[in-house]
Design a protein around this motif. Structure first.
Motif, PDB file in Angstrom:
ATOM      1  N   MET A   1       0.796  -1.397   0.186  1.00 39.82           N
ATOM      2  CA  MET A   1       0.029   0.365   0.221  1.00 39.82           C
ATOM      3  C   MET A   1       1.025   1.384   0.308  1.00 39.82           C
ATOM      4  O   MET A   1       1.547   1.280   0.394  1.00 39.82           O
ATOM      5  CB  MET A   1      -0.709  -0.739   1.176  1.00 39.82           C
ATOM      6  CG  MET A   1      -1.496   1.265   1.208  1.00 39.82           C
ATOM      7  SD  MET A   1      -2.950   1.071   2.626  1.00 39.82           S
ATOM      8  CE  MET A   1      -4.599   1.503   1.648  1.00 39.82           C
ATOM      9  N   LYS A   2       0.571   2.494  -0.870  1.00 41.23           N
ATOM     10  CA  LYS A   2       1.367   3.459  -0.517  1.00 41.23           C
ATOM     11  C   LYS A   2       1.376   4.030   0.406  1.00 41.23           C
ATOM     12  O   LYS A   2       0.364   4.338   1.189  1.00 41.23           O
ATOM     13  CB  LYS A   2       0.599   4.412  -1.130  1.00 41.23           C
ATOM     14  CG  LYS A   2       0.683   4.182  -3.265  1.00 41.23           C
ATOM     15  CD  LYS A   2      -0.494   5.435  -4.018  1.00 41.23           C
ATOM     16  CE  LYS A   2       0.457   6.267  -4.506  1.00 41.23           C
ATOM     17  NZ  LYS A   2      -0.208   6.852  -5.184  1.00 41.23           N
ATOM     18  N   LYS A   3       2.478   5.233   1.436  1.00 43.20           N
ATOM     19  CA  LYS A   3       2.226   5.479   2.074  1.00 43.20           C
ATOM     20  C   LYS A   3       1.250   6.624   2.393  1.00 43.20           C
ATOM     21  O   LYS A   3       1.292   6.784   3.234  1.00 43.20           O
ATOM     22  CB  LYS A   3       4.301   6.561   1.862  1.00 43.20           C
ATOM     23  CG  LYS A   3       4.504   6.404   3.574  1.00 43.20           C
ATOM     24  CD  LYS A   3       5.775   6.756   3.294  1.00 43.20           C
ATOM     25  CE  LYS A   3       6.461   6.974   4.838  1.00 43.20           C
ATOM     26  NZ  LYS A   3       8.238   7.716   4.705  1.00 43.20           N
ATOM     27  N   TYR A   4       1.685   7.258   0.869  1.00 43.04           N
ATOM     28  CA  TYR A   4       1.093   8.555   1.385  1.00 43.04           C
ATOM     29  C   TYR A   4      -0.288   8.073  -0.002  1.00 43.04           C
ATOM     30  O   TYR A   4      -0.235   8.484  -1.457  1.00 43.04           O
ATOM     31  CB  TYR A   4       1.204  10.065   0.986  1.00 43.04           C
ATOM     32  CG  TYR A   4       1.972  10.173   2.127  1.00 43.04           C
ATOM     33  CD1 TYR A   4       2.189  10.757   3.215  1.00 43.04           C
ATOM     34  CD2 TYR A   4       3.653   9.528   2.425  1.00 43.04           C
ATOM     35  CE1 TYR A   4       2.445  11.223   4.491  1.00 43.04           C
ATOM     36  CE2 TYR A   4       4.249   9.994   3.267  1.00 43.04           C
ATOM     37  CZ  TYR A   4       3.924  10.584   4.461  1.00 43.04           C
ATOM     38  OH  TYR A   4       4.894  11.204   5.260  1.00 43.04           O
ATOM     39  N   PRO A   5      -1.356   7.566   0.222  1.00 46.08           N
ATOM     40  CA  PRO A   5      -2.406   7.550  -1.096  1.00 46.08           C
ATOM     41  C   PRO A   5      -2.654   8.837  -1.550  1.00 46.08           C
ATOM     42  O   PRO A   5      -3.358   9.425  -0.951  1.00 46.08           O
ATOM     43  CB  PRO A   5      -3.597   6.751  -0.533  1.00 46.08           C
ATOM     44  CG  PRO A   5      -3.581   6.208   1.212  1.00 46.08           C
ATOM     45  CD  PRO A   5      -2.139   7.085   1.510  1.00 46.08           C
ATOM     46  N   LEU A   6      -2.527   9.170  -2.666  1.00 45.10           N
ATOM     47  CA  LEU A   6      -2.746  10.184  -3.227  1.00 45.10           C
ATOM     48  C   LEU A   6      -2.641   9.730  -4.902  1.00 45.10           C
ATOM     49  O   LEU A   6      -2.217   9.733  -5.857  1.00 45.10           O
ATOM     50  CB  LEU A   6      -1.852  11.020  -3.112  1.00 45.10           C
ATOM     51  CG  LEU A   6      -2.309  12.512  -3.845  1.00 45.10           C
ATOM     52  CD1 LEU A   6      -3.424  13.007  -2.993  1.00 45.10           C
ATOM     53  CD2 LEU A   6      -0.950  13.605  -3.344  1.00 45.10           C
TER      54      LEU A   6
END
Length: 109
Positions: A1-6
């Motif tokens: 999973m992305k560290k900072y979902p954007l």
């Protein structure tokens, strides 16, 4: 999973909040995206993205003064939080790293 979902649209909205700085409210952000990117944006999509990013703590908001043009409702101004800045920097750094890793021959047609 992305560290900072954007997502891409969220990233554009966050960047426009930074560009507009003290004048970053929903309609102004929408108009600036349409002007600079030639991309149509619905009011609903804009409001949804702003709420979503505020819940992720990427944005904070404050109410401006009420005015008669808006039926007495105040504008809601947005600013990028420290967490939002980190998300933008993280996404920028990932993209730059990917660009640096493309071999020069990949673009020889």
């Amino acid at each position: 999973m992305k560290k900072y979902p954007l997502g891409e649209f969220e990233e554009v909205v966050l960047l426009m909040v930074g560009v507009l700085y003290d004048e970053a409210y929903g309609v102004a952000i929408k108009n600036k995206i349409e002007e600079q990117l030639g991309r149509k944006v619905s009011v609903g999509a804009m409001q949804s993205a702003l709420r979503r990013m505020e819940s992720k703590n990427y944005l904070s908001s404050r109410k401006g003064e009420a005015n008669t043009e808006r039926g007495g409702r105040p504008k809601r101004y947005f600013t990028i939080t420290a967490h939002g800045k980190k998300a933008l920097e993280y996404n920028r750094d990932i993209r730059l790293e990917l660009w640096r890793n493309i071999p020069g021959t990949a673009f020889e047609f």
